[in-house]
Design a protein around this motif. Structure first.
Motif, PDB file in Angstrom:
ATOM      1  N   LEU A 165     -35.675 -79.288 -29.398  1.00 15.68           N
ATOM      2  CA  LEU A 165     -34.907 -79.752 -30.652  1.00 15.68           C
ATOM      3  C   LEU A 165     -34.373 -78.447 -30.756  1.00 15.68           C
ATOM      4  O   LEU A 165     -33.890 -77.310 -29.930  1.00 15.68           O
ATOM      5  N   SER A 166     -32.914 -78.582 -30.940  1.00 15.77           N
ATOM      6  CA  SER A 166     -32.060 -77.352 -31.739  1.00 15.77           C
ATOM      7  C   SER A 166     -32.634 -76.156 -32.174  1.00 15.77           C
ATOM      8  O   SER A 166     -33.450 -76.744 -32.842  1.00 15.77           O
ATOM      9  N   ARG A 167     -32.378 -74.822 -31.868  1.00 15.23           N
ATOM     10  CA  ARG A 167     -33.009 -74.192 -32.584  1.00 15.23           C
ATOM     11  C   ARG A 167     -31.373 -73.283 -32.464  1.00 15.23           C
ATOM     12  O   ARG A 167     -31.253 -72.674 -31.976  1.00 15.23           O
ATOM     13  N   CYS A 168     -31.912 -72.284 -34.060  1.00 13.27           N
ATOM     14  CA  CYS A 168     -31.284 -71.082 -34.329  1.00 13.27           C
ATOM     15  C   CYS A 168     -31.748 -70.060 -33.407  1.00 13.27           C
ATOM     16  O   CYS A 168     -30.748 -69.068 -33.495  1.00 13.27           O
ATOM     17  N   LEU A 169     -32.855 -69.842 -33.149  1.00 11.88           N
ATOM     18  CA  LEU A 169     -33.603 -68.667 -32.307  1.00 11.88           C
ATOM     19  C   LEU A 169     -34.217 -69.032 -31.875  1.00 11.88           C
ATOM     20  O   LEU A 169     -35.691 -69.814 -32.193  1.00 11.88           O
ATOM     21  N   ASP A 170     -34.666 -69.324 -29.738  1.00 11.36           N
ATOM     22  CA  ASP A 170     -35.633 -69.343 -30.292  1.00 11.36           C
ATOM     23  C   ASP A 170     -36.692 -68.249 -28.835  1.00 11.36           C
ATOM     24  O   ASP A 170     -35.350 -68.076 -27.746  1.00 11.36           O
ATOM     25  N   LEU A 171     -37.316 -67.560 -29.160  1.00 13.98           N
ATOM     26  CA  LEU A 171     -38.007 -66.212 -28.560  1.00 13.98           C
ATOM     27  C   LEU A 171     -39.530 -66.838 -27.355  1.00 13.98           C
ATOM     28  O   LEU A 171     -40.228 -67.858 -28.280  1.00 13.98           O
ATOM     29  N   PHE A 186     -27.161 -65.129 -39.782  1.00 13.46           N
ATOM     30  CA  PHE A 186     -26.674 -64.544 -38.775  1.00 13.46           C
ATOM     31  C   PHE A 186     -25.002 -65.129 -38.410  1.00 13.46           C
ATOM     32  O   PHE A 186     -24.104 -64.198 -38.312  1.00 13.46           O
ATOM     33  N   GLY A 187     -24.920 -66.165 -37.980  1.00 12.24           N
ATOM     34  CA  GLY A 187     -24.180 -66.579 -38.218  1.00 12.24           C
ATOM     35  C   GLY A 187     -24.066 -67.869 -36.407  1.00 12.24           C
ATOM     36  O   GLY A 187     -24.739 -68.472 -36.617  1.00 12.24           O
ATOM     37  N   SER A 188     -22.993 -67.594 -35.503  1.00 14.16           N
ATOM     38  CA  SER A 188     -22.939 -68.381 -34.107  1.00 14.16           C
ATOM     39  C   SER A 188     -24.195 -68.455 -32.968  1.00 14.16           C
ATOM     40  O   SER A 188     -24.408 -66.567 -33.256  1.00 14.16           O
ATOM     41  N   PRO A 189     -24.899 -69.432 -32.449  1.00 14.52           N
ATOM     42  CA  PRO A 189     -25.679 -68.542 -31.892  1.00 14.52           C
ATOM     43  C   PRO A 189     -25.158 -67.107 -31.014  1.00 14.52           C
ATOM     44  O   PRO A 189     -25.943 -65.893 -30.290  1.00 14.52           O
ATOM     45  N   LEU A 190     -23.941 -66.854 -30.467  1.00  8.81           N
ATOM     46  CA  LEU A 190     -23.882 -65.949 -29.813  1.00  8.81           C
ATOM     47  C   LEU A 190     -24.310 -64.710 -30.791  1.00  8.81           C
ATOM     48  O   LEU A 190     -25.192 -63.520 -30.201  1.00  8.81           O
ATOM     49  N   GLU A 191     -23.478 -64.422 -31.949  1.00 14.29           N
ATOM     50  CA  GLU A 191     -23.660 -63.860 -33.289  1.00 14.29           C
ATOM     51  C   GLU A 191     -25.364 -63.503 -33.590  1.00 14.29           C
ATOM     52  O   GLU A 191     -25.421 -62.091 -33.728  1.00 14.29           O
ATOM     53  N   SER A 192     -25.577 -64.451 -33.640  1.00 13.29           N
ATOM     54  CA  SER A 192     -27.133 -64.707 -33.356  1.00 13.29           C
ATOM     55  C   SER A 192     -27.882 -63.592 -32.198  1.00 13.29           C
ATOM     56  O   SER A 192     -28.670 -62.848 -32.651  1.00 13.29           O
ATOM     57  N   LEU A 193     -27.286 -63.738 -31.219  1.00 12.39           N
ATOM     58  CA  LEU A 193     -28.363 -62.714 -29.836  1.00 12.39           C
ATOM     59  C   LEU A 193     -27.862 -61.787 -29.610  1.00 12.39           C
ATOM     60  O   LEU A 193     -28.221 -61.308 -30.161  1.00 12.39           O
ATOM     61  N   LEU A 194     -26.952 -61.533 -30.379  1.00 20.07           N
ATOM     62  CA  LEU A 194     -26.394 -60.123 -29.951  1.00 20.07           C
ATOM     63  C   LEU A 194     -26.654 -59.324 -31.506  1.00 20.07           C
ATOM     64  O   LEU A 194     -27.069 -57.733 -31.445  1.00 20.07           O
ATOM     65  N   ILE A 195     -26.701 -60.022 -32.631  1.00 26.03           N
ATOM     66  CA  ILE A 195     -27.942 -59.257 -33.987  1.00 26.03           C
ATOM     67  C   ILE A 195     -29.596 -58.712 -33.159  1.00 26.03           C
ATOM     68  O   ILE A 195     -30.027 -58.636 -34.107  1.00 26.03           O
ATOM     69  N   CYS A 196     -29.839 -59.899 -32.944  1.00 32.33           N
ATOM     70  CA  CYS A 196     -30.911 -60.029 -32.609  1.00 32.33           C
ATOM     71  C   CYS A 196     -31.552 -58.694 -31.293  1.00 32.33           C
ATOM     72  O   CYS A 196     -32.891 -58.598 -31.601  1.00 32.33           O
TER      73      CYS A 196
END
Length: 188
Positions: free
Chosen positions: A129-135, A24-34
């Protein structure tokens, strides 16, 4: 705000982090969409228990989000981009019964969301490790679980600034709202 003075085991708390692009894009975009997707998951999870009990009322929760903070990667050996982190505190008078089974049902939904964003499974023996999303579920009421799949409360959250800073913000907001509500109720 002094952490030791807070009742932090009230409600359900989830941390979110990302430091690489998702589908979905950058880490910021990912968090906002999430963020709205997590609220939807929580509401559906809560409603599913209400339906099982044949209750007609819908599950209701209050969602308290922190700001998004940029933090250094924690515990890593190789260089990584900085993380963006946020935190969600959920309060409800109609949570499902806190149990190992119910917590793992929620965890399963959160892991599905991570995969939906493009997170790949972490290889055995690898950490941080680097992550595109970590919950992560940090705690749920007074529930204690210790096994391979889930440990609640999260064993290291009180030692992580990327959790403590947003947590302090959220608890301050929640306390201010509670004071306003208490005043409103007392004048009615």
């Amino acid at each position: 705000m002094e952490l030791s003075n807070l009742n932090i085991k009230n409600g359900l708390c989830i941390s979110l982090g990302a430091n690489i692009d998702s589908k979905f894009g950058s880490p910021l975009e990912s968090l906002l969409i999430c963020k709205p997707k997590i609220e939807e998951i929580i509401n559906e999870w809560g409603d599913s228990f209400k339906k099982r009990k044949e209750e007609k009322s819908k599950f209701h929760a209050n969602f308290f989000w922190s700001s998004i903070y940029e933090t250094l990667p924690h515990g890593v050996e190789n260089e990584q981009p900085n993380y963006l982190n946020t935190l969600l505190l959920i309060k409800s008078n109609s949570f499902p019964k806190s149990s190992n089974k119910n917590a793992k049902l929620l965890l399963k939904e959160l892991k599905k969301l991570e995969r939906f964003f493009g997170r790949e499974e972490t290889p055995k023996g690898k950490k941080w490790l680097s992550r595109c999303l970590d919950l992560d579920i940090l705690w749920w009421e007074d529930l204690i679980i210790v096994d391979e799949e889930l440990t609640l409360p999260h064993p290291r959250f009180v030692n992580r600034n990327f959790v403590i800073t947003p947590l302090s913000e959220v608890l301050t907001k929640e306390q201010k709202i509670k004071k306003i509500q208490d005043k409103r109720w007392s004048t009615d």
